[in-house]
Design a protein around this motif. Structure first.
Motif, mmCIF file in Angstrom:
data_model
loop_
_atom_site.group_PDB
_atom_site.id
_atom_site.type_symbol
_atom_site.label_atom_id
_atom_site.label_comp_id
_atom_site.label_asym_id
_atom_site.label_seq_id
_atom_site.Cartn_x
_atom_site.Cartn_y
_atom_site.Cartn_z
ATOM 1 N N ASP A 32 15.942 7.780 -25.489
ATOM 2 C CA ASP A 32 15.052 8.886 -25.871
ATOM 3 C C ASP A 32 15.571 9.622 -27.102
ATOM 4 O O ASP A 32 14.818 10.005 -27.993
ATOM 5 C CB ASP A 32 14.919 9.874 -24.709
ATOM 6 N N GLU A 33 16.897 9.862 -27.102
ATOM 7 C CA GLU A 33 17.493 10.597 -28.228
ATOM 8 C C GLU A 33 17.216 9.875 -29.543
ATOM 9 O O GLU A 33 16.890 10.494 -30.560
ATOM 10 C CB GLU A 33 19.017 10.731 -28.054
ATOM 11 N N THR A 34 17.339 8.560 -29.520
ATOM 12 C CA THR A 34 17.119 7.781 -30.742
ATOM 13 C C THR A 34 15.643 7.846 -31.141
ATOM 14 O O THR A 34 15.309 7.961 -32.319
ATOM 15 C CB THR A 34 17.549 6.313 -30.521
ATOM 16 N N ARG A 83 15.128 11.070 -32.767
ATOM 17 C CA ARG A 83 15.811 11.116 -34.063
ATOM 18 C C ARG A 83 15.049 10.317 -35.117
ATOM 19 O O ARG A 83 14.833 10.797 -36.232
ATOM 20 C CB ARG A 83 17.239 10.565 -33.911
ATOM 21 N N VAL A 84 14.617 9.124 -34.748
ATOM 22 C CA VAL A 84 13.914 8.264 -35.714
ATOM 23 C C VAL A 84 12.573 8.892 -36.121
ATOM 24 O O VAL A 84 12.220 8.934 -37.304
ATOM 25 C CB VAL A 84 13.711 6.853 -35.115
ATOM 26 N N ALA A 85 11.869 9.447 -35.117
ATOM 27 C CA ALA A 85 10.577 10.076 -35.426
ATOM 28 C C ALA A 85 10.777 11.294 -36.329
ATOM 29 O O ALA A 85 10.043 11.503 -37.296
ATOM 30 C CB ALA A 85 9.885 10.480 -34.137
ATOM 31 N N ALA A 86 11.802 12.091 -36.011
ATOM 32 C CA ALA A 86 12.055 13.304 -36.801
ATOM 33 C C ALA A 86 12.482 12.938 -38.219
ATOM 34 O O ALA A 86 12.047 13.572 -39.190
ATOM 35 C CB ALA A 86 13.116 14.150 -36.120
ATOM 36 N N ALA A 87 13.326 11.917 -38.341
ATOM 37 C CA ALA A 87 13.796 11.508 -39.671
ATOM 38 C C ALA A 87 12.617 11.047 -40.531
ATOM 39 O O ALA A 87 12.577 11.299 -41.743
ATOM 40 C CB ALA A 87 14.822 10.395 -39.541
#
Lengths: 325, 432
Positions: free
Chosen positions: B369-371, B374-378
């Motif tokens: 989930d964290e990834t 992170r990927v969506a936010a980046a």
């Protein structure tokens, strides 16, 4: 012999007059009064007082004078500003938040002071008795005084929250939830409750000391004359501790007018919904701090707070004098 | 009589001097300052102040300081970390006293008054060679309307998704796998959720802030930076919709006095159904609210502009530093691509340096989930905007918040409330 007598007279003179005045005694050789050693006599008290005076000067007098000076400038946190005369005070007159702050601070005095004059007295009478285990209760009642206001504020916020203990109890008995932390007036009342709760123990101790000095014979005489507990309270206890009540009223009214922490912790940094629970000191903090703080304007509010607190003190003391007369 | 009074005067004068002399040193802190020329030899001792980072990242920053001192022999960096609470007050006290550290961790709204007071170094003049290393939007984030120049190196960026509680959505008869993606859907879902739960579950816990107005597509400020414009028709429309939510209890009852911390707590205790957050929050949910974590839904920020909101951190150089080359070199060193990337791997933040967001760390999924967050936010941060105008001070935030509260309580119409907010913010802007 004559000169010895004269020199002995000087300290006696000083002692009787109670001043630091130094007499100019002629010297035996006729050269006029001696100035050397005696001249230094008044210096020593000042030297002893110097550290204290320096602290008072740096931490009380200078900030006070500086605030007074700033009140007449448009000084900002990072900008020195210019003198603007009474412009800050004129702006205060038209500032809605100032009037809200003044209203709330005044309401705080009216709500908190009577409670803090009467309730601790009753509490002190309750714990005054020398019965086994009473020390525990005295300590327990004093505990809120020593507790950190932040901790106290947080505990009360949890209790008064929409989903907190108090609302759960109210809901359980069918009263329904109350907006202790969201309604303008309930919020102010909640903050007053915390102030009273926290101050009870402190003033109780003051009253305990006063009650200890009330002669027992007065109560006994009143009892012999047939006075009941209530009558004895109003006819013996209250007159005996009246000076203490005035002191408590003076101390608590000044503290109440300058209230900050309780309201800030419960109403949040905006001062309640739409800032309606802002007090004057909260307003000083809000407008005068930060990189864009209006130091001059905040100082003007501080001057108003000072004037009102001095007036409050004078009012209470004057009322006391009238009672004495 | 005269004999005894003179020494008193002397003592009194001495006491006054003793009081005033130390105070005279307070002054305005203008001790001449240093040069704006950063081209000299990098040497000397400098101070570096951060904002609430020591507790969790002590070893990282000690490594950064050691690395800099090794790279530039003859330099010494003294690292100071200040608590987050009252950080602006601490900076203002230091700035007023002339003790502002050489290199300071700031946000754009803190840079603005410091730049206006001549305390932030203009990097366009002193360090323009570094500009190309940063994302263009990030470099511009520390430019002040009405002033020429850039006043801080961009440091880390942050953004995040919107979290929602799937169980609460499901209980209200909503599709927990179809969270709202537009403002209209958000408001409709919120009203339905409040209706189905008899007003017991609110969807949002905070009143609209300036970035909410920005995300809704409201123009916040004129181009010259001389006045605010969030009282236009679109702003009024947003506030009117929030009023409807408040009346229907779709907005939490304590929203008018809420803080980000209190709204976070409401979401943790499942009193509200949606809350903005970041990848950092997932760990918190897992640890503090396992029941919530089981039902957590993650959806992108809602925005009418197509651009998410992001928060920007910067590192400014004090113009009064006596070691300008060392201070500029260190501010650049802390914020360069390598250091930012290292920092991003320690905490859920995003680098502001060109190309860093193309690193596989920000583009490849690993099923966690964290990834995913992170990927969506980046991805979103490449186009994200810092909607909070740099000239929007804390006092202005309070003005807006109070006006919004008046509108929600029905004491003023949304139009009247926003007109008043703009009038008061403009007045504060003129006075700043």
């Amino acid at each position: 012999m004559k000169s010895t007598t004269a020199s002995q007279a000087a300290p006696t003179d000083l002692a009787t007059t109670g001043t630091a005045r130094v007499r100019k005694e002629p010297r035996p050789d006729g050269r006029g009064p001696r100035r050397g050693i005696r001249r230094q006599l008044p210096t020593s008290p000042w030297l002893f007082a110097a550290p204290g005076l320096a602290i008072v000067g740096i931490f009380i007098l200078y900030p006070f004078l500086s605030t007074l000076n700033n009140a007449f400038t448009d000084k900002r946190t990072l900008i020195e500003g210019d003198y603007v005369g009474f412009a800050n005070f004129q702006e205060l007159w038209h500032d809605e938040m100032f009037w809200i702050g003044l209203r709330n601070s005044t309401l705080y005095v009216l709500g908190v002071v009577p409670a803090l004059v009467i309730l601790p007295l009753l509490l002190a009478m309750l714990v005054q008795k020398h019965i086994p285990g009473i020390t525990f209760f005295r300590s327990a009642f004093y505990t809120p005084v020593v507790a950190s206001i932040v901790v106290v504020g947080l505990i009360w916020v949890w209790m008064l929250d929409e989903r907190g203990l108090v609302n759960a109890l109210l809901e359980a008995v069918g009263v329904g939830k109350a907006g202790f932390l969201s309604d303008q007036w309930l919020l102010l009342l909640s903050a007053m409750t915390v102030t009273v709760w926290k101050g009870l123990g402190y003033y109780m101790i003051i009253y305990l000391a006063a009650l200890a000095n009330v002669p027992r014979e007065l109560h006994e005489a009143a009892a012999v004359d047939g006075a009941g507990a209530v009558r004895r309270f109003f006819s013996v206890t209250v007159p005996a501790v009246r000076s203490t009540m005035v002191l408590v009223a003076a101390l608590s009214s000044v503290a109440a007018f300058k209230v900050f922490s309780e309201v800030y912790l419960m109403a949040g940094p905006t001062g309640g919904p739409a800032g309606e629970d802002t007090t004057l000191v909260m307003l000083v903090q809000r407008v005068g701090t930060g990189l864009t703080g209006r130091v001059g304007y905040a100082s003007a509010i501080s001057v108003v707070v000072f004037v009102v607190t001095v007036a409050l003190m004078l009012l209470v003391l004057r009322a006391d004098r009238k009672e004495d007369a | 009589m005269r004999i005894s009074r003179n020494p008193r005067r002397a003592v009194a004068a001495g006491a006054v001097l003793a009081v005033l002399l130390p105070l005279s040193a307070c002054g305005d802190g203008d001790d001449g300052g240093g040069s704006t020329d950063a081209s000299g030899k990098v040497e000397g001792e400098i101070t570096f102040q951060t904002w609430n980072l020591k507790a969790n990242f002590k070893s990282y920053f000690e490594g950064v300081v050691d690395g800099f001192e090794k790279k530039y022999p003859g330099t010494k960096v003294r690292w100071i970390d200040q608590p987050g609470e009252g950080y602006a007050d601490k900076i203002s006290a230091d700035a007023a006293a002339g003790t502002l550290p050489d290199v300071v961790n700031v946000s754009p709204d803190l840079v603005a008054p410091l730049a206006k007071a001549g305390l932030a170094l203009d990097l366009d003049k002193s360090a323009s060679k570094y500009e190309k290393e940063y994302l263009p939007g990030a470099w511009k984030s520390h430019q002040i309307p009405g002033m020429d120049g850039t006043y801080a190196f961009p440091w880390y960026l942050n953004t995040g998704p919107l979290f929602y509680n799937k169980r609460l959505f499901k209980d209200a008869g909503l599709d927990e796998n179809k969270p709202p993606t537009t403002y209209d859907e958000l408001f409709d879902d919120a009203l339905e959720l409040a209706d189905k739960s008899d007003g017991k579950v609110a969807t949002l816990a905070n009143v609209p802030t300036i970035e909410d107005f920005g995300r809704y597509g409201v123009p916040l400020m004129n181009k010259e930076g001389t006045g605010f414009t969030f009282n236009d028709a679109k702003g009024v429309e947003l506030l009117a919709k929030y009023k409807k939510l408040y009346d229907a209890k779709a907005l939490d009852g304590q929203a008018l006095t809420a803080t980000p911390e209190s709204t976070g707590k409401k979401f943790l205790t499942e009193a509200v159904a949606m809350n903005p957050g970041s990848a950092l929050d997932l760990e918190k949910f897992k640890k503090d609210a396992p029941r919530l974590y089981k039902n957590i839904g993650i959806t992108p920020q809602i925005s009418s502009t197509g651009k998410d909101n992001m928060y920007v951190m910067g590192v400014m150089v004090n113009t009064k530093t006596k070691q300008t080359p060392a201070a500029v070199a260190f501010a650049h060193y802390v914020t360069d691509a390598q250091r930012q990337m290292e920092f991003a791997k320690k905490v859920a933040i995003f680098p502001s340096t060109e190309g860093s967001l193309d690193d596989p760390y920000f583009t490849e999924q690993d099923g966690k989930d964290e990834t995913r967050v992170r990927v969506a936010a980046a991805k979103s941060i490449k186009t994200a905007v810092n909607y909070t105008p740099v000239l929007f001070s804390e006092q202005m935030k309070v003005e807006l918040r109070n006006s919004v509260a008046k509108a929600l309580q029905g004491k003023q119409s949304p139009k009247e409330a926003l007109d008043n907010a703009v009038k008061n913010c403009d007045r504060l802007l003129q006075q700043s």
